[in-house]
Design a protein around this motif. Structure first.
Motif, PDB file in Angstrom:
ATOM      1  N   VAL A   1       0.839  -1.202   0.000  1.00 57.16           N
ATOM      2  CA  VAL A   1       0.000   0.000   0.000  1.00 57.16           C
ATOM      3  C   VAL A   1       0.869   1.244   0.000  1.00 57.16           C
ATOM      4  O   VAL A   1       1.870   1.331   0.711  1.00 57.16           O
ATOM      5  N   GLY A   2       0.488   2.195  -0.856  1.00 53.01           N
ATOM      6  CA  GLY A   2       1.182   3.473  -0.907  1.00 53.01           C
ATOM      7  C   GLY A   2       0.404   4.521  -0.131  1.00 53.01           C
ATOM      8  O   GLY A   2      -0.831   4.555  -0.198  1.00 53.01           O
ATOM      9  N   VAL A   3       1.119   5.368   0.604  1.00 55.52           N
ATOM     10  CA  VAL A   3       0.458   6.397   1.419  1.00 55.52           C
ATOM     11  C   VAL A   3       1.058   7.770   1.116  1.00 55.52           C
ATOM     12  O   VAL A   3       2.214   7.879   0.706  1.00 55.52           O
ATOM     13  N   PHE A   4       0.253   8.825   1.343  1.00 55.10           N
ATOM     14  CA  PHE A   4       0.680  10.165   0.938  1.00 55.10           C
ATOM     15  C   PHE A   4       1.468  10.921   1.997  1.00 55.10           C
ATOM     16  O   PHE A   4       1.985  11.999   1.720  1.00 55.10           O
ATOM     17  N   ASN A   5       1.573  10.380   3.220  1.00 55.12           N
ATOM     18  CA  ASN A   5       2.485  10.989   4.193  1.00 55.12           C
ATOM     19  C   ASN A   5       2.932   9.956   5.231  1.00 55.12           C
ATOM     20  O   ASN A   5       2.364   8.862   5.323  1.00 55.12           O
ATOM     21  N   LEU A   6       3.948  10.322   6.005  1.00 54.88           N
ATOM     22  CA  LEU A   6       4.544   9.369   6.942  1.00 54.88           C
ATOM     23  C   LEU A   6       3.673   9.117   8.158  1.00 54.88           C
ATOM     24  O   LEU A   6       3.745   8.042   8.772  1.00 54.88           O
TER      25      LEU A   6
END
Length: 328
Positions: free
Chosen positions: A191-196
């Motif tokens: 899964v890719g996420v837009f922030n840490l």
């Protein structure tokens, strides 16, 4: 809802039970659109807590139409979206490459909210018919190694928020929830996420599931995938790594190289061109790098080079293209 909003506006957070109850109430049309919009806006202004995330996840999975794919070891490749970068459909292309390499993919996806073309827009344009019929989905997994779970069909309770999300046109906590509520609950996930902050919340949620194998990816310049436009973070149950494209003998690329077009039609053209083996060097390297990490998630005995070779064989041997042809 008034009491909940007042508490949230005072910087309080919801516990798991409260979060689950409020989302079920939203799904049951117990609140008006203005109240729902105000509720969603809270989570644009502060990070979602882990308890809130788990409560929302439990609510959506409880309300979802069930599909049992437990006979198969599957992987979902799904980003949160909402990074505002308008790249081509990297996770969808990666899904077909992974399926072409022989792994079972149960992809969860939706229409684009903050981009021109989500995975559902793309696949519908190409002629794929969405279904909740388990027998059809299982047959697609058997014959093509991939099936697609169109989120609005499996989460009918979310009809109450769909128009509001569309009108807002912004990433909301539903973007964050999407990858967590695949109704088949696959054994593996990239899964890719837009922030840490979201990456760390996901890591906590996934760690609660004993047998879950996962890879969370985030490019530090804001992409919810491995974009090769700069350094990126990889998080799994075992480790956390900060990597550079140069580690994999890749050059850092410019954002324009992975632009996704200004319409569903132009996005589909980019998608099919890459799948035909005619993508640019930059497009191919981005999607193959993502596919290699996904393949490693499924088969941790492989090193990156071996996984990358499997991905190349799938893309340039046109196995990924044949996979798309089969399910359409």
């Amino acid at each position: 809802m008034k009491a909940i909003l007042n508490a949230l506006f005072e910087h309080k957070t919801l516990n798991k039970k409260e979060a689950k109850e409020v989302l079920i109430a939203i799904a049951n049309n117990q609140y008006n659109p203005s109240q729902i919009a105000a509720f969603m806006t809270v989570f644009l202004m502060r990070p979602i807590s882990v308890d809130e995330l788990i409560g929302f996840q439990e609510a959506l999975l409880e309300l979802a139409i069930k599909v049992d794919l437990s006979d198969y070891e599957t992987i979902d490749l799904c980003g949160t979206g909402g990074d505002g970068k308008n790249t081509f459909n990297i996770s969808t292309l990666t899904s077909f490459i992974v399926a072409g390499a022989g792994y079972k993919v149960a992809k969860h996806g939706n229409y684009g909210v903050s981009s021109f073309c989500g995975s559902s827009n793309l696949l519908a344009y190409l002629g794929y018919e969405f279904t909740t019929d388990s027998s059809i989905l299982k047959r697609q997994l058997e014959e093509a190694n991939i099936c697609f779970l169109h989120a609005p069909l499996f989460h009918p309770a979310m009809k109450a928020v769909a128009p509001i999300r569309k009108e807002l046109g912004l990433k909301t906590f539903f973007n964050i929830l999407g990858p967590l509520v695949n109704p088949s609950q696959p054994t593996h996930q990239m899964v890719g996420v837009f922030n840490l902050e979201v990456a760390r919340a996901y890591n906590y949620v996934f760690q609660q599931k004993e047998n879950k194998k996962y890879t969370i990816v985030h490019s530090l310049d804001g992409y919810d995938e491995i974009s090769l436009t700069g350094d990126f973070k990889i998080i799994s149950k075992e480790k956390e790594q900060l990597l550079k494209p140069e580690f994999f003998e890749k050059k850092t690329i410019e954002p324009e190289a992975i632009f996704g077009g200004n319409s569903v039609e132009s996005s589909a053209k980019i998608f099919t061109t890459i799948l035909d083996g005619n993508g640019t060097k930059e497009q191919n390297e981005v999607v193959l790098t993502n596919a290699a990490f996904a393949i490693q998630t499924m088969n941790e005995k492989l090193n990156f080079e071996q996984a990358y070779e499997q991905a190349e064989s799938s893309l340039f041997g046109l196995k990924a293209k044949h996979t798309l042809d089969k399910i359409i």
